[in-house]
Design a protein around this motif. Structure first.
Motif, PDB file in Angstrom:
ATOM      1  N   GLU A  18     -10.169  -0.687   1.818  1.00  0.00           N
ATOM      2  CA  GLU A  18      -8.819  -0.407   1.347  1.00  0.00           C
ATOM      3  C   GLU A  18      -8.538  -1.110   0.023  1.00  0.00           C
ATOM      4  O   GLU A  18      -7.954  -0.524  -0.896  1.00  0.00           O
ATOM      5  CB  GLU A  18      -7.797  -0.847   2.399  1.00  0.00           C
ATOM      6  CG  GLU A  18      -6.361  -0.537   2.017  1.00  0.00           C
ATOM      7  CD  GLU A  18      -5.396  -0.923   3.111  1.00  0.00           C
ATOM      8  OE1 GLU A  18      -4.572  -1.833   2.874  1.00  0.00           O
ATOM      9  OE2 GLU A  18      -5.463  -0.313   4.203  1.00  0.00           O
ATOM     10  N   HIS A 236      -0.924  -3.633   4.329  1.00  0.00           N
ATOM     11  CA  HIS A 236      -1.777  -2.746   3.551  1.00  0.00           C
ATOM     12  C   HIS A 236      -1.483  -2.956   2.065  1.00  0.00           C
ATOM     13  O   HIS A 236      -0.441  -3.489   1.697  1.00  0.00           O
ATOM     14  CB  HIS A 236      -1.560  -1.288   3.942  1.00  0.00           C
ATOM     15  CG  HIS A 236      -1.919  -0.984   5.361  1.00  0.00           C
ATOM     16  ND1 HIS A 236      -3.204  -0.684   5.764  1.00  0.00           N
ATOM     17  CD2 HIS A 236      -1.150  -0.951   6.492  1.00  0.00           C
ATOM     18  CE1 HIS A 236      -3.224  -0.473   7.069  1.00  0.00           C
ATOM     19  NE2 HIS A 236      -1.997  -0.626   7.536  1.00  0.00           N
ATOM     20  N   GLN A 237      -2.414  -2.525   1.234  1.00  0.00           N
ATOM     21  CA  GLN A 237      -2.285  -2.742  -0.206  1.00  0.00           C
ATOM     22  C   GLN A 237      -2.044  -1.436  -0.963  1.00  0.00           C
ATOM     23  O   GLN A 237      -2.534  -1.242  -2.075  1.00  0.00           O
ATOM     24  CB  GLN A 237      -3.546  -3.431  -0.751  1.00  0.00           C
ATOM     25  CG  GLN A 237      -3.636  -4.906  -0.451  1.00  0.00           C
ATOM     26  CD  GLN A 237      -3.870  -5.180   1.025  1.00  0.00           C
ATOM     27  OE1 GLN A 237      -4.770  -4.597   1.637  1.00  0.00           O
ATOM     28  NE2 GLN A 237      -3.077  -6.053   1.614  1.00  0.00           N
ATOM     29  N   TYR A 238      -1.245  -0.559  -0.388  1.00  0.00           N
ATOM     30  CA  TYR A 238      -0.954   0.711  -1.041  1.00  0.00           C
ATOM     31  C   TYR A 238      -0.112   0.522  -2.310  1.00  0.00           C
ATOM     32  O   TYR A 238      -0.034   1.425  -3.140  1.00  0.00           O
ATOM     33  CB  TYR A 238      -0.212   1.646  -0.075  1.00  0.00           C
ATOM     34  CG  TYR A 238      -0.951   1.921   1.207  1.00  0.00           C
ATOM     35  CD1 TYR A 238      -2.342   2.107   1.214  1.00  0.00           C
ATOM     36  CD2 TYR A 238      -0.276   1.991   2.430  1.00  0.00           C
ATOM     37  CE1 TYR A 238      -3.022   2.354   2.391  1.00  0.00           C
ATOM     38  CE2 TYR A 238      -0.959   2.251   3.608  1.00  0.00           C
ATOM     39  CZ  TYR A 238      -2.331   2.422   3.590  1.00  0.00           C
ATOM     40  OH  TYR A 238      -3.007   2.673   4.766  1.00  0.00           O
TER      41      TYR A 238
END
Length: 323
Positions: A18, A236-238
């Motif tokens: 990710e 998360h690293q969106y």
């Protein structure tokens, strides 16, 4: 025991995948925007040699910070790729990522302060200008706090803690709100000039309003998406692509504001402390004059041999001069 180790390795692999994917997307977008800023910087120093050194220093500083952020993001991508290949036991935030975040904070502050000067010269409104400056300083101060936090706590999970998310959310929220205020203020005060100006100046002011809305919308959307994804999905690293792009959007918006003087028809533009320049329809410089005032857009309409200048007095009422 073996199953727990396998689950830990699988989680680590997914996290690295990710990180690599979001960083790669962000690097691709930001590098493209960096190419645009390089071109705009070249055009600025080529076309506006008469601007004062303060304006040139600001442009050089923004370009330097923009270049460093590109280098730092490339290093972050390198670390993530080789960290994944080496199967490192833990994920830490590279120092270059934190340094890049610091530079983005500085770029945002410089750009918003630049537009605060623009609002002041267009409107002469102390309240509006002060509100923009307060939002810029607030976002800058909290951004410095989060940067120091990351330097002290480089573990990846430190950016998912409740306290960090609150402060980080305030940073992006204040920056997005400031972009909206700047866009609204520019559009409103330019619209006031549109009402009181002559027909020959109206189309020009319409272009300026459209430009103000366009630049403000891009940076505001990037900040809002950064905020929503960072706070909404903290594990998360969106949000990474938007974080990597937002600084370059600010740089390009400032450079475009400076470079647009050459393309406006019969427009006097003062950038300050800087230069007042009149350009004709062919883009040729018709008049150069040094001004110690901050930033203003003063449309000039030319009909036959008559030149009309529309400005706003300190009280906000339009002053029209003909000669």
């Amino acid at each position: 025991m073996a199953s727990a180790a396998a689950a830990q390795l699988a989680a680590l692999t997914n996290a690295y995948k990710e990180l690599f994917a979001t960083t790669f997307i962000g690097f691709t977008v930001s590098t493209t925007l960096y190419g645009v800023s390089v071109l705009q910087t070249y055009l600025y120093f080529r076309q506006y040699t008469e601007d004062q050194w303060t304006v040139k220093t600001m442009v050089a500083t923004l370009w330097t910070f923009d270049s460093l952020t590109t280098i730092f993001v490339a290093h972050v991508l390198y670390v993530f790729v080789f960290g994944f290949l080496n199967r490192e036991p833990e994920i830490n935030i590279p120092w270059t990522f934190t340094a890049e975040k610091l530079l983005v904070t500085l770029i945002t502050f410089i750009a918003q302060f630049f537009y605060a000067h623009t609002i002041w010269k267009v409107s002469l409104s102390k309240i509006t200008t002060a509100f923009i400056v307060v939002l810029a300083v607030g976002s800058f101060g909290l951004g410095i706090y989060t940067t120091v936090h990351l330097f002290k706590n480089p573990a990846l999970d430190s950016i998912s803690t409740r306290s960090f998310l609150i402060v980080s959310g305030l940073v992006q929220g204040l920056a997005a709100l400031n972009d909206i205020v700047i866009t609204g203020a520019l559009s409103y005060y330019l619209y006031i000039r549109r009402i009181h100006s002559l027909a020959s100046s109206g189309k020009l002011i319409d272009k300026l309003v459209l430009y103000a809305v366009s630049r403000g919308t891009l940076t505001a959307i990037a900040q809002i998406m950064f905020l929503v994804l960072n706070v909404g999905v903290p594990h998360h690293q969106y949000w990474l692509p938007f974080h990597m792009a937002v600084g370059k959007l600010y740089v390009n918006s400032v450079l475009a504001t400076l470079n647009v003087r050459q393309s406006l028809t019969q427009t006097e533009v003062q950038l300050g402390p800087g230069v007042s320049q009149l350009v004709n329809q062919n883009g040729e410089k018709s008049h150069i004059g040094i001004s110690s005032k901050p930033i203003t857009f003063a449309p000039i309409g030319v009909t036959n041999s008559t030149m009309t200048t529309v400005t706003l007095s300190r009280s906000g009422a339009p002053d029209v001069e003909q000669g």
